[in-house]
Design a protein around this motif. Structure first.
Motif, mmCIF file in Angstrom:
data_model
loop_
_atom_site.group_PDB
_atom_site.id
_atom_site.type_symbol
_atom_site.label_atom_id
_atom_site.label_comp_id
_atom_site.label_asym_id
_atom_site.label_seq_id
_atom_site.Cartn_x
_atom_site.Cartn_y
_atom_site.Cartn_z
ATOM 1 N N PRO A 118 0.729 -1.290 0.111
ATOM 2 C CA PRO A 118 -0.012 -0.067 0.040
ATOM 3 C C PRO A 118 0.680 1.170 -0.110
ATOM 4 C CG PRO A 118 -0.829 -1.676 1.402
ATOM 5 C CD PRO A 118 0.418 -2.009 1.075
ATOM 6 N N PHE A 119 1.875 1.191 0.736
ATOM 7 C CA PHE A 119 2.628 2.559 0.787
ATOM 8 C C PHE A 119 3.466 2.861 -0.314
ATOM 9 C CE2 PHE A 119 7.208 3.957 1.004
ATOM 10 C CZ PHE A 119 7.163 5.059 1.681
ATOM 11 N N TYR A 120 4.056 1.937 -1.076
ATOM 12 C CA TYR A 120 4.691 2.110 -2.334
ATOM 13 C C TYR A 120 3.670 2.522 -3.563
ATOM 14 C CZ TYR A 120 9.036 0.492 -0.410
ATOM 15 O OH TYR A 120 10.367 0.178 0.156
ATOM 16 N N LEU A 121 2.497 1.884 -3.441
ATOM 17 C CA LEU A 121 1.490 2.021 -4.506
ATOM 18 C C LEU A 121 1.012 3.730 -4.205
ATOM 19 C CD1 LEU A 121 -0.550 -1.277 -5.261
ATOM 20 C CD2 LEU A 121 1.219 -0.066 -6.354
ATOM 21 N N ARG A 122 0.826 4.151 -3.016
ATOM 22 C CA ARG A 122 0.364 5.427 -2.798
ATOM 23 C C ARG A 122 1.519 6.387 -3.186
ATOM 24 N NH1 ARG A 122 -1.703 3.252 2.891
ATOM 25 N NH2 ARG A 122 -3.689 2.511 2.290
ATOM 26 N N VAL A 123 2.809 5.991 -3.166
ATOM 27 C CA VAL A 123 3.705 7.038 -3.628
ATOM 28 C C VAL A 123 3.712 7.111 -5.094
ATOM 29 C CG1 VAL A 123 6.549 7.436 -3.447
ATOM 30 C CG2 VAL A 123 5.121 6.750 -1.436
ATOM 31 N N LEU A 124 3.528 5.922 -5.705
ATOM 32 C CA LEU A 124 3.475 5.955 -7.109
ATOM 33 C C LEU A 124 2.336 6.648 -7.606
ATOM 34 C CD1 LEU A 124 4.484 2.235 -7.730
ATOM 35 C CD2 LEU A 124 5.813 4.125 -8.248
ATOM 36 N N ASP A 125 1.320 6.589 -7.026
ATOM 37 C CA ASP A 125 -0.221 7.044 -7.473
ATOM 38 C C ASP A 125 -0.055 8.685 -7.333
ATOM 39 O OD1 ASP A 125 -0.859 4.712 -8.572
ATOM 40 O OD2 ASP A 125 -2.282 4.246 -6.925
ATOM 41 N N GLY A 126 0.652 8.971 -5.990
ATOM 42 C CA GLY A 126 0.466 10.296 -5.396
ATOM 43 C C GLY A 126 1.740 11.319 -5.805
ATOM 44 N N ALA A 127 2.658 10.405 -6.338
ATOM 45 C CA ALA A 127 4.017 11.320 -6.704
ATOM 46 C C ALA A 127 4.968 10.573 -7.632
ATOM 47 C CB ALA A 127 4.911 11.277 -5.289
ATOM 48 N N GLY A 128 4.036 9.894 -8.536
ATOM 49 C CA GLY A 128 4.842 9.423 -9.593
ATOM 50 C C GLY A 128 5.127 10.010 -10.826
ATOM 51 N N THR A 129 6.201 10.993 -10.715
ATOM 52 C CA THR A 129 6.675 11.813 -11.755
ATOM 53 C C THR A 129 7.765 11.127 -12.675
ATOM 54 O OG1 THR A 129 8.404 12.780 -10.228
ATOM 55 C CG2 THR A 129 6.402 14.056 -10.211
ATOM 56 N N ALA A 130 8.109 11.545 -13.728
ATOM 57 C CA ALA A 130 9.033 11.079 -14.554
ATOM 58 C C ALA A 130 10.486 11.166 -13.899
ATOM 59 C CB ALA A 130 9.131 11.977 -15.923
ATOM 60 N N GLN A 131 10.653 12.220 -13.158
ATOM 61 C CA GLN A 131 11.863 12.209 -12.384
ATOM 62 C C GLN A 131 12.047 11.205 -11.339
ATOM 63 O OE1 GLN A 131 12.880 16.025 -10.550
ATOM 64 N NE2 GLN A 131 14.408 15.212 -9.354
ATOM 65 N N PHE A 132 10.663 10.753 -10.601
ATOM 66 C CA PHE A 132 10.813 9.995 -9.766
ATOM 67 C C PHE A 132 11.154 8.479 -10.352
ATOM 68 C CE2 PHE A 132 8.383 6.911 -6.953
ATOM 69 C CZ PHE A 132 9.396 6.674 -6.059
ATOM 70 N N PHE A 133 10.545 8.225 -11.465
ATOM 71 C CA PHE A 133 10.875 6.964 -12.142
ATOM 72 C C PHE A 133 12.242 6.960 -12.675
ATOM 73 C CE2 PHE A 133 6.190 6.866 -12.884
ATOM 74 C CZ PHE A 133 5.698 5.929 -12.160
ATOM 75 N N ASP A 134 12.861 8.060 -13.121
ATOM 76 C CA ASP A 134 14.299 8.145 -13.538
ATOM 77 C C ASP A 134 15.188 7.660 -12.349
ATOM 78 O OD1 ASP A 134 13.933 8.837 -16.075
ATOM 79 O OD2 ASP A 134 14.271 10.650 -15.851
ATOM 80 N N GLU A 135 14.879 8.195 -10.946
ATOM 81 C CA GLU A 135 15.570 7.775 -9.864
ATOM 82 C C GLU A 135 15.274 6.464 -9.335
ATOM 83 O OE1 GLU A 135 15.746 10.586 -6.500
ATOM 84 O OE2 GLU A 135 14.287 11.969 -7.676
ATOM 85 N N LEU A 136 14.191 5.731 -9.819
ATOM 86 C CA LEU A 136 13.980 4.359 -9.521
ATOM 87 C C LEU A 136 14.790 3.641 -10.268
ATOM 88 C CD1 LEU A 136 10.193 4.107 -8.935
ATOM 89 C CD2 LEU A 136 11.913 3.799 -7.209
ATOM 90 N N VAL A 137 14.892 3.919 -11.620
ATOM 91 C CA VAL A 137 15.760 3.288 -12.640
ATOM 92 C C VAL A 137 17.201 3.294 -12.322
ATOM 93 C CG1 VAL A 137 16.489 3.033 -15.066
ATOM 94 C CG2 VAL A 137 13.991 3.441 -14.644
ATOM 95 N N ALA A 138 17.724 4.515 -11.775
ATOM 96 C CA ALA A 138 18.952 4.793 -11.532
ATOM 97 C C ALA A 138 19.450 3.936 -10.325
ATOM 98 C CB ALA A 138 19.258 6.154 -11.116
ATOM 99 N N PHE A 139 18.321 3.829 -9.181
ATOM 100 C CA PHE A 139 18.579 2.994 -8.031
ATOM 101 C C PHE A 139 18.752 1.479 -8.294
ATOM 102 C CE2 PHE A 139 16.841 0.200 -4.602
ATOM 103 C CZ PHE A 139 17.386 0.920 -3.641
#
Length: 212
Positions: A118-139
């Motif tokens: 639930p936590f991770y999906l809430r962050v993805l749904d509420g704060a899932g910007t392109a920059q955030f996905f770039d950071e996830l890929v880099a991670f």
């Protein structure tokens, strides 16, 4: 980063307030969607002031992104030194061994993600910007299993940096789909096997009929 920024990031008070804010956002997002979480509630939960919040973040969404990355980083299992050697003494890794190592490495992460779904999906749904996905890929790129991955890259002749990005992007979206489908009834063990097979299938040439 400037010298002033370096000094600030090394200030114990700065670090304590950052940790308190990340913990507060994590606790709140564990219970409800980000849309219902205000900066006022975050600072009250963290025990800091509103100006302190703005020293670290511009918005709740940005704080949630960093909280998710921090939580994932803390939960990511330390690498077994034995997994770091792409060319063991008894010879190059076989395709099956590469797959098993990737699977073992992925499983604890998948278990963690499912436990905090639930936590991770809430962050993805509420704060899932392109920059955030770039950071996830880099991670993910920085934490893909070095030994098995390098062995697979050498066997495929691919460019390591390119393949890291491609693999991390693909893995990220497969895992997000898995989480969104309520894991589809699929256990983390099964998903780890899927990921391992997908990685090896992309990186390694197909087996000849004699190999089966």
């Amino acid at each position: 980063m400037s010298a002033a920024a370096d000094r600030k990031s090394a200030d114990p008070r700065f670090l304590r307030s950052l940790e308190a804010l990340l913990a507060a956002v994590t606790a709140l997002a564990d219970s409800e969607p980000l849309a219902g979480i205000s900066i006022t509630r975050v600072v009250e939960t963290a025990g800091v002031t509103r100006p302190t919040f703005y020293q670290h973040f511009a918005s709740v969404a940005e704080a949630a992104q960093q909280a998710a990355l921090a939580r994932l980083s803390a939960a990511y299992p330390p690498l077994d030194p034995a997994l770091l050697d792409p060319a063991p003494a008894d010879g190059p890794l076989t395709e099956d061994e590469i797959q098993r190592r990737i699977e073992r490495h992925a499983l604890p992460v998948l278990q963690h993600l499912l436990a905090h779904r639930p936590f991770y999906l809430r962050v993805l749904d509420g704060a899932g910007t392109a920059q955030f996905f770039d950071e996830l890929v880099a991670f993910l790129s920085a934490r893909l299993l070095p030994g098995a991955f390098e062995a697979a890259v050498r066997r495929s002749g691919a460019t390591t940096a390119d393949m890291l990005t491609i693999q991390a992007s693909g893995i990220m979206w497969l895992v997000i789909r898995w989480l969104r489908s309520e894991a589809g009834g699929e256990a983390p063990e099964a998903m780890a096997g899927r990921l391992a097979r997908a990685v090896t299938a992309m990186l390694l040439p197909p087996r000849t009929p004699d190999a089966y």
